[in-house]
Design an enzyme around this catalytic site. Structure first.
Site, PDB file in Angstrom:
ATOM      1  N   SER A 297       0.717  -1.354  -0.108  1.00  0.00           N
ATOM      2  CA  SER A 297      -0.105  -0.024  -0.068  1.00  0.00           C
ATOM      3  C   SER A 297       0.874   1.340   0.013  1.00  0.00           C
ATOM      4  O   SER A 297       1.939   1.252   0.390  1.00  0.00           O
ATOM      5  CB  SER A 297      -1.000   0.019   1.285  1.00  0.00           C
ATOM      6  N   ASP A 298       0.289   2.350  -0.622  1.00  0.00           N
ATOM      7  CA  ASP A 298       1.185   3.689  -0.349  1.00  0.00           C
ATOM      8  C   ASP A 298       0.796   3.962   1.216  1.00  0.00           C
ATOM      9  O   ASP A 298      -0.007   3.403   1.999  1.00  0.00           O
ATOM     10  CB  ASP A 298       0.574   4.776  -1.067  1.00  0.00           C
ATOM     11  N   TYR A 299       1.665   5.041   1.657  1.00  0.00           N
ATOM     12  CA  TYR A 299       1.632   5.189   3.027  1.00  0.00           C
ATOM     13  C   TYR A 299       0.476   5.421   3.793  1.00  0.00           C
ATOM     14  O   TYR A 299      -0.353   6.434   3.476  1.00  0.00           O
ATOM     15  CB  TYR A 299       2.378   6.611   3.293  1.00  0.00           C
ATOM     16  N   ALA A 300       0.018   4.275   4.576  1.00  0.00           N
ATOM     17  CA  ALA A 300      -1.221   4.507   5.475  1.00  0.00           C
ATOM     18  C   ALA A 300      -2.561   4.587   4.473  1.00  0.00           C
ATOM     19  O   ALA A 300      -3.691   4.841   4.939  1.00  0.00           O
ATOM     20  CB  ALA A 300      -1.332   5.751   6.190  1.00  0.00           C
TER      21      ALA A 300
END
Length: 772
Positions: A297-300
Site C-alpha cells: 500500500s502507499d503510506y497509510a
C-alpha cells in the site's frame, strides 16, 4: 601447514553448522527451489507470523541505541522481536540496517529477514536528475544506467528495495508529482519504466541476488497521474479508454521487465480507492498480467479508506485491503492489529493471507536474504561506493543528456541566424543572476532524503570552471522568505527587491546575462500542487527589469514541472530547460552553455502558454469542430490565446541543424499481422556534431473508438557528425497499430493510417498506408 588445517577445520565446521541449521530450518537449504523453500517456511509459520510479514513499519527509533520505552515505538519494537514485521522503510546506512536485521534474524523464532525499503527516486546520495528530466533525454540506456547507479549506492547502504519507478502518465503540470514520472505519453513512459526496472533489478530475476541490485516497485497503481484539478490525493474520473490505452501500458511494461513489487495509489477509480480495488489488483495485475510479486500500500492508504468513506472502520478497511490484493500494509498498523482476528472470525479467508505472504517471501528469497541476511551490510563497500567518482561521472552524463534547448535566437547585437548560445569561452563579460544560480540545495529536487544538504554543484561553481571569461554573480534578491523543507510549504519572497539594482548594474556592464530562474527544489513533488505555473516570487519582475538594461539573456530554468513562460518565450533570445539535475547540476549546465556538450533533450511534457490550458497534451482527440471552417466563433478554440502549447511534447533544439527527407513506407497496403517498414533520411546540416531523437507518430483515421490525432509509436536517438547522413528505419506491427476497447480487449482494425516522422510532435514529414 598448521594454518591450512585450521582453515579446513573452520570450513568443515561452518559446513556442519550450516547443514544442521538447514535440517532445523529446511527452508534455508539452498539446494531447493525458491518455491519449495517458501512452502517449507510457510508450513512452520503461525497465523500471527504470516500476518507479521504483511506489516511494514517506518523507522521509529535510533536503532543503534537502547530499546525504545513507551508509545508506538515500544509497540513496534516488540512486534519486531516477535517476528511481526516483514519490512521497514527509511532505515538506511549499514550500521542501522544491520541492527534491525539482527533483531529480525537472531531474536525471532523463525529468523525471517526484513526487506528494507527506501524512496530511491532519482538516486540515493549521489543524485541524478529528477525522473521527468531523465525522460527528456529519451536515452533509454542512460536512464537504465542511472537507475543502476542508484541501486549500487542504495544497496551498499543496506537498502534492498526502492519505491520506484513511478510510471504514472500525467498531463497536468499542476500536479507536483509529474517530476517523478516520464511525462504525458504512454509509449515513452512504457519504455522508460522498462529501462528503470532493468537498471534497478538487473536483466533477469536471478540478478536480484547480486550485491548491487535492489527490488523495484512500479507505482502508483493506478491512474494517480490523472487526479482531478492536479490536486494531490484527489479523486480520479477517467474513461475506460483512457485507462486501458494511457494509464495501464507503462505498468504492464514493468511487469514484462520483471518488476517484483507494485505500490497502489491514494486516489479512487470508479469510486473505489485503489487500495481496495479488486478490479485493479486482482483482476488485472495478478490475473490478466500474472504478476507474481507483491503489492504494498502507499503510506497509510489502507487506513485512509475510512476517510474516503469506503470502509466503515479499521476492521472493514483491513478486510477490504486484503481481499482486494494489497499484500503489505505500509504504516497503517491495521493488518497487524486486525487481520488475525478477521481470519479467525471467518471474515477473511486464510488463503488470501497465504497468497500475500507467499509473494512477499518469494521476493525475499530472490534477493538472497535468507542465504545471507547481512549481504547489504558491508561498511567497506558502503564507504567505497557512496559518492564515488564513477557515480558522480555517471550522474553528470545523465544530467547533460536531460537538458532541453527551448530557444536559441540571435542576440539583438549578434549576427543574423547565429544563436546566442553556445557562449564564447574567452573574452566575454558574463553576468550570472538569480538566487538559484548559487543554490546548492534546490537542484537536488524534492526526493533527496539521503542526500547531504548543499551537496549539489551550483551553476555558479560550474561556470567558474571556465576561467577565460569575466564572470560576475548577483543574486538579484532572495527566492524564499523562509527556509524550505521536505515537510513544510515553500514560502517565496514577494516583497524584498533590495538586490535588483546590483543585478541590473551587473547586467548593464555584461556582454551576456545568464539568469537562473524557476522553482525551488521543494516546490515540486508529493503534496506540491500549484494553480499558478508562472515563475514564483519576484523572478518574473526581475527578468523583465534585467531585460530593460540588457536583452542578451540566456534564461536557464530549474524546475520540476512544465512552467508557463509566455513573456520569456516571446522576448528572451535563449532558453534552456535544465530541470532539477541533481548532484552535478552546475557542471552539466555550464558544459551545455559553453558548447562542450551539444544539448539533445526533447520535452516529455508539453509546456502550456498559461495554466488555463492545463491539462494540455499532444495526443489529444479531435473534436467535431477542430478548425474554423466558416470564419465564425463556433469552433474549438480559446478566445484569448492559441490552443497550442508554448512548447510541445517531443520538442527540443540543438546547436546544430537536422534535415529530414525521403520518408518512405515499404508498401501502400498491408494485411493484418504484416510488418510495416518506415524509413527516413536525416542529415546533420549544421556546424556541430550532435544527437537527434527521430520520432515516429501515427494516426488511425477512423476506428470503433476515436483515436488520438497522433500517437508516438517509435523513436531512435542517433548521433551524427557535422555533415553526416543516416537512414533510420522503424518497424510497425500489430502492437503499435492496435488499441484497447472499453472492455480491455486489444483490437487491430482495418483502416487508413497517417504517419509523421520528425524531431517533434508538432511537425515532420508525412505519409500513410492502408491496413486491410
Amino acid at each position: 601447514m598448521k594454518n591450512k588445517k585450521i582453515l579446513i577445520i573452520g570450513v568443515f565446521t561452518l559446513f556442519i553448522a550450516g547443514n544442521m541449521n538447514a535440517q532445523k530450518k529446511p527452508y534455508l537449504d539452498e539446494n531447493k527451489t525458491i518455491e519449495e523453500r517458501v512452502d517449507l517456511l510457510m508450513q512452520q509459520m503461525t497465523l500471527e507470523e504470516k500476518v507479521g510479514q504483511m506489516n511494514q513499519y517506518n523507522g521509529f527509533w535510533d536503532v543503534t541505541g537502547p530499546a525504545p520505552k513507551g508509545g508506538t515505538a515500544e509497540l513496534k519494537y516488540e512486534h519486531l522481536r516477535k517476528g511481526w514485521v516483514g519490512s521497514m522503510l527509511t532505515v538506511r546506512g549499514v550500521k542501522e540496517v544491520r541492527a534491525v536485521q539482527k533483531i529480525a534474524v537472531e531474536e525471532t523464532r523463525l529468523g525471517i529477514p526484513l526487506i528494507i525499503g527506501f524512496d530511491v527516486i532519482h538516486g540515493y546520495k549521489t543524485l541524478s536528475p529528477i525522473p521527468l528530466a531523465e525522460a527528456a533525454s529519451w536515452d533509454l540506456e542512460a536512464i537504465k544506467k542511472s537507475a543502476a547507479i542508484a541501486a549500487d549506492e542504495a544497496s551498499s547502504s543496506g537498502i534492498n528495495w526502492t519505491f520506484g519507478p513511478n510510471v504514472d502518465v500525467a498531463n497536468d503540470a499542476r500536479w507536483g508529482r509529474v517530476m517523478e514520472g516520464a511525462g504525458e505519453d504512454p509509449y515513452l513512459g512504457s519504455k522508460v519504466g522498462y529501462a528503470r526496472v532493468k537498471g534497478f533489478q538487473g536483466e533477469t530475476i536471478a540478478d536480484l541476488a547480486k550485491i548491487n541490485t535492489i527490488a523495484a516497485c512500479a507505482k502508483h497503481f493506478a491512474a494517480y497521474g490523472y487526479v482531478e484539478a492536479g490536486l494531490e490525493y484527489n479523486i480520479v474520473e477517467i474513461s475506460n479508454s483512457k485507462l486501458y490505452n494511457s494509464v495501464l501500458p507503462p505498468f504492464e511494461a514493468t511487469v514484462n521487465a520483471g518488476v517484483r513489487t507494485f505500490m497502489n495509489s491514494f486516489n479512487t477509480l470508479n469510486g473505489v480507492p485503489a487500495t481496495g480495488n479488486v478490479f485493479l489488483q486482482r483482476d488485472i495485475l495478478k490475473g490478466k498480467w500474472k504478476f507474481d510479486g507483491f503489492v504494498v500500500s502507499d503510506y497509510a492508504s489502507i487506513r485512509e479508506m475510512i476517510a474516503h468513506g469506503y470502509a466503515k472502520d479499521e476492521a472493514d478497511a483491513t478486510a477490504k485491503g486484503v481481499i482486494a490484493g494489497s499484500d503489505m500494509d505500509m504504516e497503517s498498523y491495521l493488518y497487524v492489529a486486525k487481520l488475525t482476528g478477521l481470519v479467525k472470525e471467518g471474515k477473511v479467508k486464510e488463503a488470501l493471507v497465504n497468497d500475500a505472504v507467499r509473494r512477499i517471501l518469494r521476493v525475499k528469497f530472490e534477493l538472497g536474504l535468507f542465504d545471507d541476511p547481512y549481504k547489504y551490510c558491508d561498511e567497506k563497500r558502503e564507504k567505497a561506493v557512496v559518492g564515488s567518482k564513477a557515480n558522480n561521472e555517471g550522474v553528470l552524463d545523465m544530467a547533460k543528456k536531460s537538458i532541453v534547448l527551448l530557444k536559441n535566437a540571435p542576440s539583438p547585437s549578434g549576427k543574423a541566424g547565429e544563436g546566442l548560445l553556445p557562449l564564447k569561452k574567452s573574452g566575454q563579460k558574463i553576468a550570472l543572476i538569480g538566487a538559484l544560480a548559487n543554490d546548492k540545495n534546490s537542484p537536488l529536487g524534492s526526493w533527496r532524503i539521503a542526500a547531504d544538504d548543499n551537496s549539489a554543484v551550483s551553476v555558479l561553481e560550474g561556470m567558474q570552471q571556465y576561467k577565460d571569461n569575466q564572470l560576475v554573480f548577483e543574486k538579484g534578491g532572495d527566492l524564499l522568505s523562509q527556509k524550505a523543507t521536505f515537510l513544510t510549504e515553500t514560502v517565496f519572497n514577494t516583497t524584498d527587491k533590495s538586490g535588483f539594482e546590483k543585478a541590473k548594474m551587473a547586467a548593464k556592464n555584461a556582454d551576456v546575462v545568464v539568469m537562473v530562474l524557476g522553482e525551488y527544489g521543494f516546490q515540486s513533488g508529493e503534496g506540491r500542487s500549484r494553480t499558478d505555473l508562472n515563475l514564483p516570487g519576484l523572478q518574473q519582475e526581475l527578468l523583465e527589469e534585467i531585460y530593460k538594461v540588457n536583452p542578451n539573456i540566456v534564461l536557464v530554468l530549474n524546475n520540476g514541472r512544465p512552467l508557463s513562460i509566455p513573456w520569456a518565450a516571446e522576448n528572451v533570445p535563449a532558453i534552456v530547460e535544465a530541470w532539477q539535475l541533481g548532484t552535478q547540476t552546475g557542471n552539466a549546465v555550464a558544459q551545455v552553455l559553453y558548447g562542450d556538450y551539444n544539448p539533445s533533450g526533447k520535452l516529455p511534457m508539453s509546456f502550456p502558454r498559461n495554466v488555463g490550458q492545463v491539462p494540455i497534451y499532444y495526443n489529444k482527440y479531435s473534436t467535431g469542430r477542430p478548425i474554423d471552417s466558416d470564419k465564425n466563433v463556433f469552433w474549438s478554440h480559446y478566445m484569448d490565446i492559441e490552443k497550442t502549447p508554448q512548447y510541445p511534447f517531443g520538442f527540443g533544439l540543438s546547436y546544430t541543424k537536422f534535415d529530414y527527407k525521403d520518408l518512405k513506407v515499404n508498401k501502400t497496403s498491408f494485411a493484418k499481422g504484416e510488418k510495416v517498414q518506415v524509413s527516413v533520411t536525416v542529415t546533420n546540416s549544421g556546424d556541430y556534431d550532435g544527437k537527434e531523437v527521430v520520432q515516429l507518430y501515427i494516426h488511425d483515421e477512423f476506428a470503433s473508438i476515436v483515436r488520438p490525432v497522433k500517437e508516438l509509436k517509435g523513436f531512435e536517438l542517433i548521433n551524427l557528425k557535422k555533415g553526416e547522413t543516416k537512414t533510420v528505419t522503424f518497424t510497425l506491427t500489430d502492437k503499435e497499430l492496435g488499441f484497447y476497447d472499453n472492455d480491455g480487449n486489444y483490437l487491430v482494425e482495418p483502416g487508413t493510417f497517417k504517419i509523421m516522422v520528425g524531431g517533434s510532435s508538432d511537425k515532420g514529414l508525412e505519409s500513410g498506408f492502408e491496413l486491410k
